[in-house]
Design a protein around this motif. Structure first.
Motif, short mmCIF file in Angstrom:
data_model
loop_
_atom_site.label_atom_id
_atom_site.label_comp_id
_atom_site.label_asym_id
_atom_site.label_seq_id
_atom_site.Cartn_x
_atom_site.Cartn_y
_atom_site.Cartn_z
N MET A 161 45.37 43.63 42.28
CA MET A 161 44.80 44.33 41.13
C MET A 161 44.72 45.83 41.41
SD MET A 161 43.69 43.59 38.12
CE MET A 161 42.52 43.97 36.84
N ASP A 249 41.95 44.17 26.27
CA ASP A 249 41.31 42.90 26.57
C ASP A 249 42.25 41.88 27.23
OD1 ASP A 249 42.83 42.30 24.37
OD2 ASP A 249 41.19 41.56 23.12
N THR A 250 43.54 42.23 27.37
CA THR A 250 44.48 41.33 28.04
C THR A 250 45.22 41.97 29.20
OG1 THR A 250 46.28 41.91 26.50
CG2 THR A 250 44.88 40.02 25.91
N PHE A 252 44.43 43.42 31.99
CA PHE A 252 44.03 43.19 33.39
C PHE A 252 44.40 41.79 33.86
CE2 PHE A 252 41.15 46.34 31.51
CZ PHE A 252 41.54 47.43 32.26
N SER A 253 44.37 40.82 32.97
CA SER A 253 44.83 39.48 33.32
C SER A 253 46.32 39.50 33.63
CB SER A 253 44.56 38.50 32.16
OG SER A 253 43.18 38.37 31.94
N LYS A 254 47.07 40.33 32.91
CA LYS A 254 48.50 40.44 33.13
C LYS A 254 48.82 41.11 34.47
CE LYS A 254 49.67 40.40 28.22
NZ LYS A 254 50.21 41.16 27.06
N ARG A 256 46.73 41.15 37.08
CA ARG A 256 46.28 40.21 38.11
C ARG A 256 47.26 39.06 38.27
NH1 ARG A 256 40.43 37.08 38.51
NH2 ARG A 256 40.43 36.86 40.79
N GLY A 257 47.91 38.68 37.18
CA GLY A 257 48.86 37.58 37.22
C GLY A 257 50.24 37.97 37.72
N GLN A 259 52.42 40.19 36.25
CA GLN A 259 53.38 40.71 35.27
C GLN A 259 53.61 42.21 35.47
OE1 GLN A 259 51.44 38.19 31.75
NE2 GLN A 259 53.23 39.32 31.05
N PRO A 274 36.67 45.85 35.35
CA PRO A 274 37.45 44.69 35.85
C PRO A 274 37.61 44.69 37.36
CG PRO A 274 38.86 46.24 34.68
CD PRO A 274 37.47 46.65 34.41
N ILE A 278 36.01 41.60 39.86
CA ILE A 278 36.84 40.86 40.81
C ILE A 278 36.36 41.07 42.26
CG2 ILE A 278 39.15 40.78 41.85
CD1 ILE A 278 40.25 41.41 39.05
#
Length: 340
Positions: A161, A249-250, A252-254, A256-257, A259, A274, A278
């Motif tokens: 991250m 809203d999306t 940081f997930s991307k 972390r995943g 992408q 965020p 974590i």
């Protein structure tokens, strides 16, 4: 000495800086990769050694040439600007603020003179440094001024991250006004350069929107269309692999995943929240922080600077409870930058 010389500033003496440095340097792996030297106070470091407790020895040095670089001994360049009796742990004091800034100034001076390879900073208290007459909003601004750097940015990293900021220590109202194409493009470029310095050959950069759902075609704001999208398109034309704006809203997930390698964020809390959700893990049953991870890097400087990603923790200063995880990570990332 063939290993990198890393100067570690002690931070605010009334905080947990000395404690987390001592705990971090009670780590043999660091000495196998680098020669750390603390810029701070021998007395506070000795107090931290007793607090832990530990068998570490404190070795005051006059110059970088006197560093031993041996595990079990902490080399310290003591500026002799404060004593234990001058302040209390956990209390904001201008004397502590003055000492903390002087540690930073000295480390920057050593880096500019190429006597050290990188600077790692311990936490400071903004109220204390301003009370001492040093009107800075944080470390980043001190380093920028003292190195005469115009284009710089704050980057936070915790394993996969990573975020980098368009603006940091300003009010939220002012932060919105700072979302401008030229600054966004600068930060995209800084992100690309920083990740390449960390051996990521082809960085994938995600650029966050400012407004909910990236403004919904102007229903909730127009900054995405006016400032952010044009900056992303110009970066792409220059060969940078950047995409955006992506809904905050999306995004940081991307990242972390996997992408993307990093998110360019528009303001301080958009990136910090965020990262700390974590990296900071509190165990309510044990009443202690089990994890306090993350590194703060100032990108764009002519010298290497990393830092812990937390504050002075006055509420636990002097109690031996501080978590050294972020300090270890900051030292290791500084070493990584010197290697690349």
């Amino acid at each position: 000495m063939n290993k990198a010389i890393i100067a570690i500033t002690m931070g605010d003496p009334a905080g947990i800086g000395a404690e987390i440095i001592v705990k971090a340097l009670n780590n043999k792996d660091i000495y196998e990769k680098a020669n750390p030297v603390v810029v701070g106070s021998s007395n506070f470091l000795k107090d931290a050694v007793n607090l832990i407790p530990s068998n570490l020895k404190i070795n005051p040095v006059e110059s970088v040439d006197d560093i031993k670089g041996e595990y079990g001994t902490i080399d310290v360049m003591d500026l002799e600007n404060i004593q234990l009796s001058d302040i209390q742990y956990g209390v904001v004091d201008k004397k502590a603020g003055k000492a903390a800034v002087e540690y930073i100034f000295k480390a920057i001076e050593l880096a500019k003179e190429k006597k050290i390879d990188a600077v790692v900073t311990g936490p400071i208290n903004k109220e204390a440094i301003n009370a001492a007459g040093f009107h800075y909003s944080g470390h980043t601004e001190i380093f920028a001024e003292k190195t005469e750097t115009d284009d710089y940015a704050m980057m936070l990293a915790d394993d996969e991250m990573k975020v980098i900021h368009v603006s940091t220590h300003v009010s939220l109202r002012e932060a919105c006004d700072l979302v401008k194409k030229e600054r966004i493009l600068t930060v995209i470029n800084l992100a690309d350069q920083a990740l390449k310095s960390l051996s990521i050959k082809e960085p994938k950069i995600a650029v966050a929107g400012l407004n909910p759902h990236c403004g919904e075609q102007g229903l909730f704001g127009s900054e995405e269309a006016r400032e952010i999208s044009p900056a992303v398109k110009e970066a792409q034309k220059a060969g940078i692999n950047a995409e955006g704006p992506i809904s905050p809203d999306t995004i940081f997930s991307k990242v972390r995943g996997g992408q993307y390698d990093i998110a360019v964020v528009m303001y301080h809390d958009q990136g910090h929240i965020p990262m700390k959700v974590i990296g900071f893990q509190y165990n309510q049953k044990l009443e202690k922080w089990e994890s306090v991870s993350g590194v703060n890097i100032t990108v764009g400087l002519p010298i290497i600077r990393t830092s812990v990603d937390h504050g002075t923790a006055f509420e636990i200063a002097g109690e031996g409870k501080a978590n050294q995880e972020s300090m270890i990570e900051a030292i290791e990332m500084a070493i990584q930058f010197t290697e690349n």
